[in-house]
Design a protein around this motif. Structure first.
Motif, PDB file in Angstrom:
ATOM      1  N   ASN A 186       0.915  -1.303   0.093  1.00 56.22           N
ATOM      2  CA  ASN A 186      -0.055   0.115   0.258  1.00 56.22           C
ATOM      3  C   ASN A 186       0.899   1.213   0.112  1.00 56.22           C
ATOM      4  OD1 ASN A 186      -2.121  -1.612   0.189  1.00 56.22           O
ATOM      5  ND2 ASN A 186      -2.545  -1.525   2.093  1.00 56.22           N
ATOM      6  N   SER A 241       2.260   1.978  -3.661  1.00 60.45           N
ATOM      7  CA  SER A 241       1.146   2.446  -4.418  1.00 60.45           C
ATOM      8  C   SER A 241       0.563   3.970  -4.261  1.00 60.45           C
ATOM      9  CB  SER A 241      -0.186   1.414  -4.340  1.00 60.45           C
ATOM     10  OG  SER A 241      -0.669   1.425  -3.268  1.00 60.45           O
ATOM     11  N   PHE A 242       0.962   4.181  -2.807  1.00 55.78           N
ATOM     12  CA  PHE A 242       0.718   5.598  -2.496  1.00 55.78           C
ATOM     13  C   PHE A 242       1.340   6.594  -3.118  1.00 55.78           C
ATOM     14  CE2 PHE A 242       1.098   9.004   0.707  1.00 55.78           C
ATOM     15  CZ  PHE A 242      -0.358   9.409   0.750  1.00 55.78           C
ATOM     16  N   TYR A 243       2.601   6.177  -3.587  1.00 57.89           N
ATOM     17  CA  TYR A 243       3.755   7.042  -4.204  1.00 57.89           C
ATOM     18  C   TYR A 243       3.696   7.076  -5.635  1.00 57.89           C
ATOM     19  CZ  TYR A 243       5.243   8.379   0.401  1.00 57.89           C
ATOM     20  OH  TYR A 243       5.254   8.888   1.873  1.00 57.89           O
ATOM     21  N   ALA A 290       4.351   6.157   5.531  1.00 52.38           N
ATOM     22  CA  ALA A 290       3.110   6.665   4.876  1.00 52.38           C
ATOM     23  C   ALA A 290       3.369   8.137   5.029  1.00 52.38           C
ATOM     24  CB  ALA A 290       1.974   6.436   5.987  1.00 52.38           C
ATOM     25  N   GLN A 325      -3.650  12.125   2.295  1.00 54.10           N
ATOM     26  CA  GLN A 325      -4.316  11.728   0.730  1.00 54.10           C
ATOM     27  C   GLN A 325      -3.163  11.612  -0.288  1.00 54.10           C
ATOM     28  OE1 GLN A 325      -6.581  15.103   1.251  1.00 54.10           O
ATOM     29  NE2 GLN A 325      -7.695  13.882   2.535  1.00 54.10           N
ATOM     30  N   GLN A 326      -2.204  12.091  -0.188  1.00 49.80           N
ATOM     31  CA  GLN A 326      -1.178  11.956  -1.257  1.00 49.80           C
ATOM     32  C   GLN A 326       0.100  12.560  -1.135  1.00 49.80           C
ATOM     33  OE1 GLN A 326      -2.990  13.843  -4.650  1.00 49.80           O
ATOM     34  NE2 GLN A 326      -2.122  15.786  -4.270  1.00 49.80           N
ATOM     35  N   LYS A 361      -1.888   9.027 -12.382  1.00 53.11           N
ATOM     36  CA  LYS A 361      -1.827   7.678 -11.557  1.00 53.11           C
ATOM     37  C   LYS A 361      -1.416   6.661 -12.364  1.00 53.11           C
ATOM     38  CE  LYS A 361      -1.978   6.040  -7.342  1.00 53.11           C
ATOM     39  NZ  LYS A 361      -1.290   6.933  -6.374  1.00 53.11           N
TER      40      LYS A 361
END
Length: 115
Positions: A22, A25-27, A68, A88-89, A109
């Motif tokens: 996770n 994929s966040f970055y 995170a 959020q990002q 994305k």
């Protein structure tokens, strides 16, 4: 005993740790930032393999920290690129070589899977 029960039921619950997949994929994605000194927009891409490109050129180096809140990249010259995120990002990138922080904006994305 009633006080202990009340205390235990009111304790804030801990948020479960975010899994490594996770975090990756966040970055992932393509980001843009503006360099005030050069008066120029740049793109910053992070692939699913956590390889990094700036303006389409691969950066040699490695990820040395991934949480995170931060992705820390050490380039081949020993300089750090630090991407910090909000809930959020990713939100900013700090370039140690220039000693500057840039706000970043998300463009796309998952377009960088093949980097």
């Amino acid at each position: 005993m009633k006080q202990l029960t009340t205390y235990l039921t009111r304790r804030p619950t801990k948020t479960p740790p975010v899994k490594q997949a996770n975090l990756t994929s966040f970055y992932i994605g393509t980001w843009t930032f503006y360099d005030e000194q050069q008066k120029r927009h740049h793109t910053f891409q992070v692939s699913s393999h956590l390889t990094i490109k700036i303006d389409g050129k691969p950066l040699a180096g490695k990820i040395i920290k991934l949480t995170a809140k931060q992705l820390l990249f050490l380039d081949q010259y020993g300089y750090e690129l630090l991407i910090t995120a909000d809930e959020q990002q990713p939100a900013t990138i700090f370039d140690e070589a220039d000693q500057r922080t840039y706000p970043i904006a998300h463009l796309k994305k998952d377009v960088t899977k093949g980097i």
